[in-house]
Design an enzyme around this catalytic site. Structure first.
Site, PDB file in Angstrom:
ATOM      1  N   GLY A 148       0.819  -1.191   0.000  1.00 15.67           N
ATOM      2  CA  GLY A 148       0.000   0.000   0.000  1.00 15.67           C
ATOM      3  C   GLY A 148       0.857   1.246   0.000  1.00 15.67           C
ATOM      4  CB  CYS A 149       0.136   4.728  -1.012  1.00 16.37           C
ATOM      5  SG  CYS A 149      -1.489   4.970  -0.251  1.00 16.37           S
ATOM      6  CE1 TYR A 150      -1.360   8.117   4.294  1.00 18.16           C
ATOM      7  CE2 TYR A 150      -3.203   6.625   3.941  1.00 18.16           C
ATOM      8  CZ  TYR A 150      -2.716   7.914   4.073  1.00 18.16           C
ATOM      9  OH  TYR A 150      -3.575   8.993   3.999  1.00 18.16           O
ATOM     10  CB  THR A 152       5.367   2.336  -0.001  1.00 15.22           C
ATOM     11  OG1 THR A 152       4.808   1.151  -0.585  1.00 15.22           O
ATOM     12  CG2 THR A 152       6.642   2.699  -0.747  1.00 15.22           C
ATOM     13  N   GLY A 153       5.708   4.389   2.274  1.00 20.21           N
ATOM     14  CA  GLY A 153       6.369   5.570   2.815  1.00 20.21           C
ATOM     15  C   GLY A 153       6.868   5.382   4.224  1.00 20.21           C
TER      16      GLY A 153
END
Length: 345
Positions: A148-150, A152-153
């Protein structure tokens, strides 16, 4: 030439995948599915692709897996898990952009996604597709769960501290802000212009589904079970995701030493850019790219590291990371089709 197909080709992540794949030198697009647009040309639904693709959208069925080498599943959460076994039997390899195969524990999946996992045996086989941490496993996998995007960051921001034991994994607080495209293309009240414009709002506090995904990977790095505090926010911008991650340090470390540590940790990573001391991550400077920019600071009064990371939520947070995983699975140079600078302004 490697054959690729996309299931769910008309959502934001599907369209971003197509934008990347039409100029990829080593792949040929075979099939595109979209249940709500069957029979229409992809350029009708995604006018930005006019002149680049001439494919009629078809329904998803098992035969798709027989006609391609790599199949991207850009379907909503809980929608792809039922299709994966029969698609794998067709001989293709899968990059799933949903959350259906990211969590290795079916009970945890059930708790957070409010449904029983239909293929728990595949959760152990699935490889979590964060190349910076799982590159060797991704290359040989037949099922890759794109992060997911969150997560990954946050994971990329915290990993150098947790894997080396410099930071206290129990102290992690992740404050994150995402663009509206992270909610997908489907209409909803919260993402309408008048609702999102000129405002910043927190949502999913203490219950966002990306929390167990982050905790799974941080726990692996720490070699014990970890829980974190994760606070997502919606920003009035189209794309981009900024994470500010706070981690208590186990020893006295100044900013320059911490910066050197991050540079060494990500020295060989083509898509992680550790910013010079005194600079912090900004979503503007990663837009349209597969880069994750990381800036570090030390709050010496509280002996706490403050790590900022910026990604494009549709790119490194979804579609371009999926292409990065595909490159690894096909034995291609990891940067093929992705080595372009961000778009600015």
């Amino acid at each position: 030439m490697n054959r690729v197909s996309i299931a769910g080709a008309t959502g934001y992540t599907g369209i971003e995948l197509l934008r990347l794949l039409v100029r990829h030198p080593s792949v040929r697009i075979v099939s595109l599915t979209a249940e709500s647009h069957v029979g229409r040309n992809i350029a009708e639904v995604a006018p930005s692709l006019a002149g680049y693709l001439d494919h009629t959208l078809v329904p998803l069925d098992a035969s798709i897996g027989q006609d391609c080498d790599i199949l991207f599943l850009a379907l909503p959460h809980t929608a792809s898990m039922a299709h994966v076994p029969e698609l794998l039997q067709g001989g293709c390899r899968i990059v799933d952009l949903s959350a259906d195969y990211r969590l290795h524990d079916s009970q945890v999946y059930g708790e957070w996604y409010k449904t029983e996992h239909q293929n728990p045996e595949l959760l152990k086989e699935s490889v979590y597709g964060l190349p910076e941490l799982h590159r060797s496993s991704i290359g040989s996998a037949r099922l890759v769960a794109n992060p997911g995007c969150y997560p990954t960051g946050v994971i990329l921001a915290a990993a150098p501290l947790i894997q080396t034991g410099w930071g206290d994994a129990d102290s992690i607080v992740a404050d994150c802000k995402s663009g509206v495209s992270g909610a997908g293309r489907k209409l909803s009240q919260t993402t309408q212009f008048c609702e999102a414009n000129e405002g910043v709002s927190a949502y999913g506090l203490a219950e966002h589904r990306h929390a167990p995904e982050i905790e799974q990977e941080i726990s692996r790095l720490a070699a014990r079970d970890i829980t974190i505090t994760f606070s997502p926010h919606l920003m009035p911008m189209t794309r981009g995701l900024l994470s500010t991650v706070y981690v208590n340090l186990k020893q006295e470390i100044d900013r320059d030493r911490l910066h050197e540590h991050y540079e060494a940790f990500y020295e060989k990573e083509p898509f992680v850019r550790v910013l010079p001391p005194g600079r912090f991550a900004n979503t503007h400077f990663v837009a349209g790219s597969n880069f994750c920019d990381i800036g570090v600071q030390v709050d010496t009064r509280n002996r706490r590291a403050i790590i900022t990371s910026a990604i494009d939520n549709l790119m490194k947070g979804a579609s371009s990371q999926a292409v990065q995983n595909m490159n690894l699975m096909l034995g291609l140079e990891e940067t093929v089709g992705l080595d372009t600078p961000p778009v600015f302004p």
